[in-house]
Motif scaffolding. Structure first.
Motif, short mmCIF file in Angstrom:
data_model
loop_
_atom_site.label_atom_id
_atom_site.label_comp_id
_atom_site.label_asym_id
_atom_site.label_seq_id
_atom_site.Cartn_x
_atom_site.Cartn_y
_atom_site.Cartn_z
N CYS A 162 8.14 -27.84 -18.82
CA CYS A 162 8.34 -26.88 -17.72
C CYS A 162 7.10 -26.74 -17.10
CB CYS A 162 8.85 -25.71 -18.26
SG CYS A 162 10.66 -25.85 -18.89
N GLN A 163 5.98 -26.60 -17.61
CA GLN A 163 4.78 -26.55 -16.99
C GLN A 163 4.46 -27.67 -15.86
OE1 GLN A 163 1.72 -26.18 -19.76
NE2 GLN A 163 0.73 -24.34 -18.58
N ALA A 164 4.73 -28.67 -16.19
CA ALA A 164 4.46 -29.96 -15.33
C ALA A 164 5.65 -29.84 -14.00
CB ALA A 164 4.85 -31.17 -16.11
N ASP A 165 6.62 -29.10 -14.45
CA ASP A 165 7.60 -28.93 -13.22
C ASP A 165 7.23 -27.72 -12.28
OD1 ASP A 165 9.51 -30.95 -14.11
OD2 ASP A 165 10.61 -29.41 -15.20
N ILE A 166 6.30 -26.71 -12.71
CA ILE A 166 5.61 -25.76 -12.03
C ILE A 166 4.80 -26.15 -11.19
CG2 ILE A 166 4.26 -23.85 -12.10
CD1 ILE A 166 5.91 -22.94 -14.89
N GLY A 167 3.93 -27.37 -11.54
CA GLY A 167 2.69 -28.01 -11.00
C GLY A 167 3.29 -28.50 -9.83
N GLY A 168 4.38 -29.16 -9.97
CA GLY A 168 4.95 -30.18 -8.96
C GLY A 168 5.87 -29.10 -7.84
N ASP A 184 2.72 -27.97 -5.87
CA ASP A 184 2.73 -29.09 -4.71
C ASP A 184 3.39 -29.08 -3.39
OD1 ASP A 184 0.33 -29.98 -6.07
OD2 ASP A 184 1.37 -31.42 -7.10
N MET A 185 4.81 -28.74 -3.83
CA MET A 185 5.57 -28.75 -2.81
C MET A 185 5.62 -27.62 -2.03
SD MET A 185 9.32 -29.69 -5.09
CE MET A 185 10.35 -29.11 -3.51
N VAL A 186 5.24 -26.43 -2.24
CA VAL A 186 4.67 -25.27 -1.75
C VAL A 186 3.79 -25.44 -0.73
CG1 VAL A 186 3.99 -22.74 -1.74
CG2 VAL A 186 6.10 -23.58 -3.45
N SER A 187 2.71 -26.16 -1.19
CA SER A 187 1.57 -26.44 -0.55
C SER A 187 1.91 -27.37 0.68
CB SER A 187 0.38 -27.05 -1.07
OG SER A 187 0.05 -26.14 -2.43
N ASP A 188 2.92 -28.51 0.54
CA ASP A 188 3.36 -29.30 1.54
C ASP A 188 4.00 -28.56 2.55
OD1 ASP A 188 3.37 -31.93 2.36
OD2 ASP A 188 5.57 -32.13 2.02
N VAL A 189 4.84 -27.64 2.19
CA VAL A 189 5.75 -26.97 3.14
C VAL A 189 4.68 -26.09 4.04
CG1 VAL A 189 7.40 -25.04 3.31
CG2 VAL A 189 7.67 -26.76 1.71
N ALA A 190 3.87 -25.61 3.40
CA ALA A 190 2.72 -24.81 4.15
C ALA A 190 1.94 -25.58 5.14
CB ALA A 190 1.73 -24.13 3.22
N LEU A 191 1.47 -26.72 4.82
CA LEU A 191 1.06 -27.88 5.72
C LEU A 191 1.99 -28.01 7.16
CD1 LEU A 191 -1.14 -30.15 3.46
CD2 LEU A 191 -1.85 -27.76 4.54
N GLY A 192 3.21 -28.00 6.66
CA GLY A 192 4.15 -28.37 7.72
C GLY A 192 4.11 -27.04 8.70
N ILE A 193 4.19 -26.13 7.92
CA ILE A 193 4.02 -24.67 8.98
C ILE A 193 2.70 -24.70 9.84
CG2 ILE A 193 3.90 -22.16 9.07
CD1 ILE A 193 5.75 -22.33 6.37
N VAL A 194 1.52 -25.09 9.11
CA VAL A 194 0.45 -25.22 10.15
C VAL A 194 0.46 -25.98 11.36
CG1 VAL A 194 -2.11 -25.77 9.84
CG2 VAL A 194 -1.03 -24.19 8.18
N MET A 200 4.41 -16.91 -3.28
CA MET A 200 5.11 -17.99 -4.14
C MET A 200 4.16 -18.85 -5.07
SD MET A 200 7.97 -19.39 -1.59
CE MET A 200 8.64 -20.53 -2.95
N ILE A 201 3.30 -19.18 -4.56
CA ILE A 201 2.18 -19.90 -5.38
C ILE A 201 1.45 -19.19 -6.52
CG2 ILE A 201 0.10 -20.20 -4.05
CD1 ILE A 201 0.41 -23.21 -4.25
N LEU A 202 1.18 -18.02 -5.98
CA LEU A 202 0.65 -16.83 -6.81
C LEU A 202 1.30 -16.64 -8.06
CD1 LEU A 202 -1.27 -14.77 -4.57
CD2 LEU A 202 -2.18 -16.14 -6.36
N GLU A 203 2.64 -16.53 -7.93
CA GLU A 203 3.71 -16.28 -8.66
C GLU A 203 3.90 -17.50 -9.83
OE1 GLU A 203 6.47 -14.37 -11.16
OE2 GLU A 203 5.04 -13.66 -9.45
N CYS A 204 3.68 -18.70 -9.21
CA CYS A 204 3.93 -20.14 -9.90
C CYS A 204 2.62 -19.98 -10.99
CB CYS A 204 3.76 -21.34 -9.23
SG CYS A 204 5.35 -21.52 -8.57
#
Length: 231
Positions: A16-22, A25-35, A52-56
């Motif tokens: 599950c921890q590996a899934d959280i890391g993934g 990364d997805m949240v970060s990628d979405v953020a770059l799309g917004i930028v 969201m990433i802080l909650e992760c």
């Protein structure tokens, strides 16, 4: 409760921890799309993604604390009479509560993927602004621009354009994630070190812990593919 069942639970949690890391990364990628779309790094949408990433980060820390508490308590009961297993659940719960009480907001902020999220957003915003300014000032020679981009995006291992670029934190060179992970594992399996394949680099012992996914570079490669008409 048996020790084997405990270890099985821990294995599931680590997955599950590996899934959280993934997900981070997805949240970060979405953020770059917004930028990229908005040209700014302080929009309300980015603030929500940061939350969201802080909650992760908190979920990741909770798993770490739970695993640590289980490891500590099971190590103790191994040297005690079998009936001590009866109290293992409560012992783990108490130790977990103690460890989580020590977790601060600053700890969550220092999570490597939280730091990477903020750095990526900041760098990409700066890069987007710089690119826009350059486009207003002059038209770059397309052949030279394409050649430079292709050179920057080529993995030194595969000699083709990277898909998931990872950056070496020690020597700052880039490799395709799948290729470098396979190479490191193969070298370590044969009890050998893996040397950075970049010509002229003196880094003779690249470790898995030296590598970090660079989402800014990944988005640059994706944009380059779109602009050049690649699929």
């Amino acid at each position: 409760m048996s020790l084997s069942s405990v270890q099985s639970t821990l294995s599931t949690l680590k997955s599950c921890q590996a899934d959280i890391g993934g997900c981070m990364d997805m949240v970060s990628d979405v953020a770059l799309g917004i930028v990229e779309a908005q040209g700014m790094d302080n929009s309300p949408a980015l603030k929500k993604l940061e939350g969201m990433i802080l909650e992760c980060s908190r979920l990741d820390r909770e798993i770490n604390c739970f695993v640590e508490s289980v490891d500590e308590m099971t190590a103790q009961v191994r040297h005690e009479p079998p009936e001590a297993m009866v109290h293992l659940r409560n012992s783990v719960k108490e130790r977990f509560t103690e460890l989580m009480a020590e977790v601060t907001d600053a700890d969550l902020q220092r999570h490597s993927k939280v730091v990477a999220f903020r750095d990526s957003v900041r760098k990409y915003a700066m890069q987007a602004g710089q690119t826009a300014a350059e486009n207003e000032e002059e038209e770059l020679d397309e052949d030279i621009a394409v050649t430079q981009s292709q050179t920057n995006f080529i993995c030194p291992l595969t000699q083709v354009e990277m898909v998931n670029p990872v950056k070496n934190k020690k020597c700052h060179h880039y490799y395709d994630q799948e290729a470098v992970l396979e190479m490191i594992k193969a070298r370590h399996k044969n009890k050998k070190k893996f040397r950075c394949p970049k010509v002229g680099c003196g880094n003779t012992d690249v470790q898995l812990s030296d590598l970090e996914l660079d989402l800014v570079m990944k988005r640059m490669i994706q944009n380059h593919k779109r602009q050049s008409g690649k699929t």
